[in-house]
Design a protein around this motif. Structure first.
Motif, PDB file in Angstrom:
ATOM      1  N   ASP A 135      60.438  29.720  51.475  1.00 55.35           N
ATOM      2  CA  ASP A 135      61.474  29.547  50.283  1.00 55.35           C
ATOM      3  C   ASP A 135      61.038  28.781  49.462  1.00 55.35           C
ATOM      4  OD1 ASP A 135      64.247  29.640  52.724  1.00 55.35           O
ATOM      5  OD2 ASP A 135      63.257  31.178  51.748  1.00 55.35           O
ATOM      6  N   SER A 136      60.346  27.408  49.744  1.00 52.53           N
ATOM      7  CA  SER A 136      59.841  26.484  48.709  1.00 52.53           C
ATOM      8  C   SER A 136      58.870  25.749  49.502  1.00 52.53           C
ATOM      9  CB  SER A 136      61.124  25.538  48.239  1.00 52.53           C
ATOM     10  OG  SER A 136      60.407  24.578  47.503  1.00 52.53           O
ATOM     11  N   HIS A 137      57.621  25.181  48.983  1.00 52.38           N
ATOM     12  CA  HIS A 137      56.462  24.625  49.313  1.00 52.38           C
ATOM     13  C   HIS A 137      56.219  23.439  48.371  1.00 52.38           C
ATOM     14  CE1 HIS A 137      55.894  28.086  52.056  1.00 52.38           C
ATOM     15  NE2 HIS A 137      55.894  28.663  51.050  1.00 52.38           N
ATOM     16  N   GLY A 138      57.186  23.018  47.881  1.00 51.86           N
ATOM     17  CA  GLY A 138      56.985  21.814  46.943  1.00 51.86           C
ATOM     18  C   GLY A 138      56.393  21.813  45.689  1.00 51.86           C
ATOM     19  N   LEU A 139      55.630  22.990  45.571  1.00 56.59           N
ATOM     20  CA  LEU A 139      54.861  23.317  44.305  1.00 56.59           C
ATOM     21  C   LEU A 139      55.809  23.924  42.965  1.00 56.59           C
ATOM     22  CD1 LEU A 139      51.710  24.590  46.106  1.00 56.59           C
ATOM     23  CD2 LEU A 139      51.841  22.411  44.824  1.00 56.59           C
ATOM     24  N   THR A 171      48.039  14.514  41.313  1.00 60.50           N
ATOM     25  CA  THR A 171      48.200  15.781  40.927  1.00 60.50           C
ATOM     26  C   THR A 171      48.896  16.657  41.855  1.00 60.50           C
ATOM     27  OG1 THR A 171      45.726  15.992  41.662  1.00 60.50           O
ATOM     28  CG2 THR A 171      46.029  15.887  39.298  1.00 60.50           C
ATOM     29  N   GLY A 172      48.982  16.143  43.068  1.00 61.74           N
ATOM     30  CA  GLY A 172      49.767  16.610  44.181  1.00 61.74           C
ATOM     31  C   GLY A 172      48.864  17.291  45.340  1.00 61.74           C
ATOM     32  N   LYS A 173      47.951  16.584  45.661  1.00 60.81           N
ATOM     33  CA  LYS A 173      46.912  17.135  46.502  1.00 60.81           C
ATOM     34  C   LYS A 173      47.537  17.324  48.030  1.00 60.81           C
ATOM     35  CE  LYS A 173      43.877  14.113  45.483  1.00 60.81           C
ATOM     36  NZ  LYS A 173      44.376  13.879  44.217  1.00 60.81           N
ATOM     37  N   GLU A 174      48.328  16.245  48.491  1.00 60.88           N
ATOM     38  CA  GLU A 174      48.939  16.473  49.800  1.00 60.88           C
ATOM     39  C   GLU A 174      49.997  17.298  49.679  1.00 60.88           C
ATOM     40  OE1 GLU A 174      51.160  13.686  53.102  1.00 60.88           O
ATOM     41  OE2 GLU A 174      50.275  12.699  51.627  1.00 60.88           O
ATOM     42  N   VAL A 175      50.730  17.528  48.599  1.00 57.83           N
ATOM     43  CA  VAL A 175      51.795  18.621  48.625  1.00 57.83           C
ATOM     44  C   VAL A 175      51.129  20.021  48.695  1.00 57.83           C
ATOM     45  CG1 VAL A 175      53.210  19.870  46.967  1.00 57.83           C
ATOM     46  CG2 VAL A 175      52.983  17.533  46.945  1.00 57.83           C
ATOM     47  N   PRO A 352      48.507   9.974  32.519  1.00 62.28           N
ATOM     48  CA  PRO A 352      47.244   9.634  33.240  1.00 62.28           C
ATOM     49  C   PRO A 352      47.548   9.375  34.821  1.00 62.28           C
ATOM     50  CG  PRO A 352      48.214   7.592  32.204  1.00 62.28           C
ATOM     51  CD  PRO A 352      48.795   8.686  31.726  1.00 62.28           C
ATOM     52  N   GLY A 353      48.882   9.354  35.397  1.00 63.67           N
ATOM     53  CA  GLY A 353      49.078   9.154  36.696  1.00 63.67           C
ATOM     54  C   GLY A 353      49.465  10.755  37.179  1.00 63.67           C
ATOM     55  N   ASN A 354      49.429  11.599  36.150  1.00 58.28           N
ATOM     56  CA  ASN A 354      49.540  13.035  36.457  1.00 58.28           C
ATOM     57  C   ASN A 354      51.113  13.200  37.086  1.00 58.28           C
ATOM     58  OD1 ASN A 354      47.220  14.443  35.909  1.00 58.28           O
ATOM     59  ND2 ASN A 354      46.409  13.023  37.111  1.00 58.28           N
ATOM     60  N   VAL A 355      51.358  14.067  37.945  1.00 53.22           N
ATOM     61  CA  VAL A 355      52.620  14.425  38.425  1.00 53.22           C
ATOM     62  C   VAL A 355      53.359  13.312  39.152  1.00 53.22           C
ATOM     63  CG1 VAL A 355      53.956  15.991  40.053  1.00 53.22           C
ATOM     64  CG2 VAL A 355      52.168  16.986  38.737  1.00 53.22           C
ATOM     65  N   ARG A 356      52.571  12.614  39.857  1.00 53.97           N
ATOM     66  CA  ARG A 356      53.185  11.427  40.456  1.00 53.97           C
ATOM     67  C   ARG A 356      53.965  10.721  39.372  1.00 53.97           C
ATOM     68  NH1 ARG A 356      48.955   9.123  42.979  1.00 53.97           N
ATOM     69  NH2 ARG A 356      49.022  10.250  44.778  1.00 53.97           N
ATOM     70  N   GLU A 357      53.159  10.249  38.407  1.00 56.74           N
ATOM     71  CA  GLU A 357      53.827   9.387  37.406  1.00 56.74           C
ATOM     72  C   GLU A 357      54.823  10.103  36.627  1.00 56.74           C
ATOM     73  OE1 GLU A 357      52.345   7.087  33.163  1.00 56.74           O
ATOM     74  OE2 GLU A 357      51.229   8.587  34.000  1.00 56.74           O
ATOM     75  N   LEU A 358      54.833  11.255  36.463  1.00 60.68           N
ATOM     76  CA  LEU A 358      56.185  11.863  35.756  1.00 60.68           C
ATOM     77  C   LEU A 358      57.394  11.533  36.730  1.00 60.68           C
ATOM     78  CD1 LEU A 358      57.531  13.738  33.798  1.00 60.68           C
ATOM     79  CD2 LEU A 358      56.551  15.634  35.202  1.00 60.68           C
ATOM     80  N   GLY A 359      56.969  12.000  38.042  1.00 61.04           N
ATOM     81  CA  GLY A 359      58.247  11.979  38.993  1.00 61.04           C
ATOM     82  C   GLY A 359      58.671  10.467  39.121  1.00 61.04           C
ATOM     83  N   ASN A 360      57.740   9.360  38.944  1.00 62.50           N
ATOM     84  CA  ASN A 360      58.351   7.973  38.764  1.00 62.50           C
ATOM     85  C   ASN A 360      59.048   7.776  37.756  1.00 62.50           C
ATOM     86  OD1 ASN A 360      57.010   7.527  41.492  1.00 62.50           O
ATOM     87  ND2 ASN A 360      55.473   6.681  40.667  1.00 62.50           N
TER      88      ASN A 360
END
Length: 472
Positions: A135-139, A171-175, A352-360
């Motif tokens: 259903d969803s994988h977080g990407l 960038t979401g490497k662990e995701v 510069p912090g990519n997706v992680r920065e956007l989420g924060n």
């Protein structure tokens, strides 16, 4: 031409169907085209194709979900076409044993090459995907740069090969690692992650392989290492580029032999894991500098997955913002909407912090914004308070990008009269004059001084631009 071969196309868009037919008619002896699941099933009742090319969204249902049991032989290759360019679609396509998955819009040369290859050999064995896991994988995101990632993840589902995920921090490497695990053969097993940069170098081997009681000072009992904890599942080695050389040597031996022993132990234990490594570093540079073993690099780099930075997939930012807002709401944060100008600001920021920065940033905006609609001022304030100025695009760059976008649309407009310079000059002057007049509370003499122009010139231009200096 593949003599005697029959291709069945399932596509409800007549224009796309015609283009595909004209492209592939020379690749087979027989080409059939239908526009719905019902027509497909009726055709399959009397015919047996050598290859099926199918869209996903059809007038009467889902082209992927409805294909199993429709009369297609298990060994018949299937090429899935879809405008729903998500990881879920790629995984579902893989789940029916499809030979290939091509997101729309697709390249006709790529389609032709895939068709030729599919007709030359049997499709790979079908991969069974638990629907509950698909259903969803977080990407999140449908940018072309992410489509290559989705397709690689889907193709990894049928094997246990080592994977090296490359990409900048955030960038979401662990995701992605978790998505590979969740769609792979070992999804029923544990997913165990370890950050190599966060472990003291003298404890890395004990963390990875475990230790026996008394193996070193402070080892009061036996501890299982990450390889043992991940048995039957996936071991994710994050920031592998920061691993000390001596630990690299031990890891290489384990990957070569699939056996290891605990620190202080003598019994050989089986390394029953899939290894996924990740790093933000340039691995080839580390190898060239002697800071990373070349043989270990090639052992880990069997299947590379490179994640794009967020600045290279700006079209995904709105979807990511919505994803983070929804996630925040589920965890108790206020729901938020974003003003169009605020969203445009986010899309122009360099992150510069990519997706992680956007989420924060989205989480902070949810908490700190006073209104339900987030404004540009809210975004600027939160980024400034969060120390995000270093990644902000220079104002001159923002202006240049805005002008570039405006000019492109203006020149593409059929009604454009060619007076682009005059129009832009009026837009820029009006914005500048209003800004300065507001700052000087309508004082035209002071405004003219700050602008570096004659007061009479300012007064004339204000009249031409229909700007009231008292209420700019």
């Amino acid at each position: 031409m593949s003599k005697g071969k029959t291709i069945l196309l399932v596509e409800d868009d007549p224009a796309i169907a015609m283009i595909i037919r004209e492209t592939l008619v020379g690749e087979c002896a027989h080409f059939a085209s239908v526009a719905s699941i019902a027509e497909r099933n009726a055709w399959l009742a009397d015919n047996r194709p050598d290859l099926v090319i199918s869209d996903v969204v059809l007038p009467d249902g889902d082209g992927i979900d409805s294909l199993p049991g429709a009369g297609v032989d298990a060994n018949t290759p299937v090429i899935v076409l879809s405008a729903q360019n998500t990881l879920d679609t790629a995984v579902r396509a893989t789940g029916i044993g499809s030979y290939d998955y091509l997101p729309k819009p697709f390249d006709l040369d790529e389609l032709t090459a895939s068709v030729r290859a599919a007709l030359q050999r049997q499709a790979e064995s079908a991969i069974r995907i638990d629907p509950g896991q698909a259903d969803s994988h977080g990407l999140v995101g449908r940018a072309p740069a992410m489509q290559a990632v989705y397709r690689t993840i889907a193709r990894l589902a049928s094997n246990d090969l080592a994977v090296l995920i490359l990409g900048e921090s955030g960038t979401g490497k662990e995701v992605v690692a978790r998505a590979i695990h969740a769609t792979g053969l070992r999804r029923a097993g544990p997913f165990v992650a370890i950050n190599m940069a966060a472990i003291p170098r003298e404890l890395i081997e004990a963390e990875l392989f475990g230790h026996e009681r008394g193996a070193f000072t402070g080892a009061h009992s036996r501890n299982a290492g990450r390889f043992e904890q991940a048995a039957g599942g996936t071991l994710f080695l994050d920031e592998i580029g920061d691993m000390p050389l001596e630990a690299q040597t031990r890891l290489l031996r384990v990957l070569q032999s699939n056996e290891y022993s605990t620190v202080g132990g003598s019994q050989a234990l089986r390394a029953d894991v899939r290894v996924i490594a990740a790093t933000h570093r340039d691995m080839r540079t580390l190898v060239a500098d002697g800071r990373f073993r070349e043989d270990l690099f090639y052992r880990l780099n069997v299947i590379p997955v490179t994640l794009p930075p967020l600045r290279d997939r700006r079209s995904d930012i709105a979807a990511l913002v919505r994803h983070f807002v929804d996630a925040g709401r589920r965890s108790g944060l206020p729901d938020r909407q974003f003003a169009p100008a605020a969203m445009q600001w986010l899309e122009r920021y360099d992150w510069p912090g990519n997706v992680r920065e956007l989420g924060n940033v989205v989480q902070r905006l949810a908490v700190l914004s006073r209104d339900t609609v987030v404004t540009v001022r809210d975004v600027e304030t939160v980024l400034h308070e969060g120390g995000g100025d270093g990644g902000a695009v220079e104002p001159a760059t923002l202006i240049a990008r805005a002008i570039d976008d405006w000019a492109r649309e203006e020149m593409a407009c059929a009604a454009s009269d060619g007076a682009i310079h005059e129009k832009l000059e009026a837009i820029v002057e009006a914005a500048l004059f209003r800004r300065v007049l507001r700052d000087v509370r309508g004082n035209q003499l002071e405004a003219a001084r700050r602008l570096g122009i004659n007061r009479n010139t300012l007064r004339k231009r204000l009249g031409q631009l229909d700007i009231d200096p008292a209420h700019p």
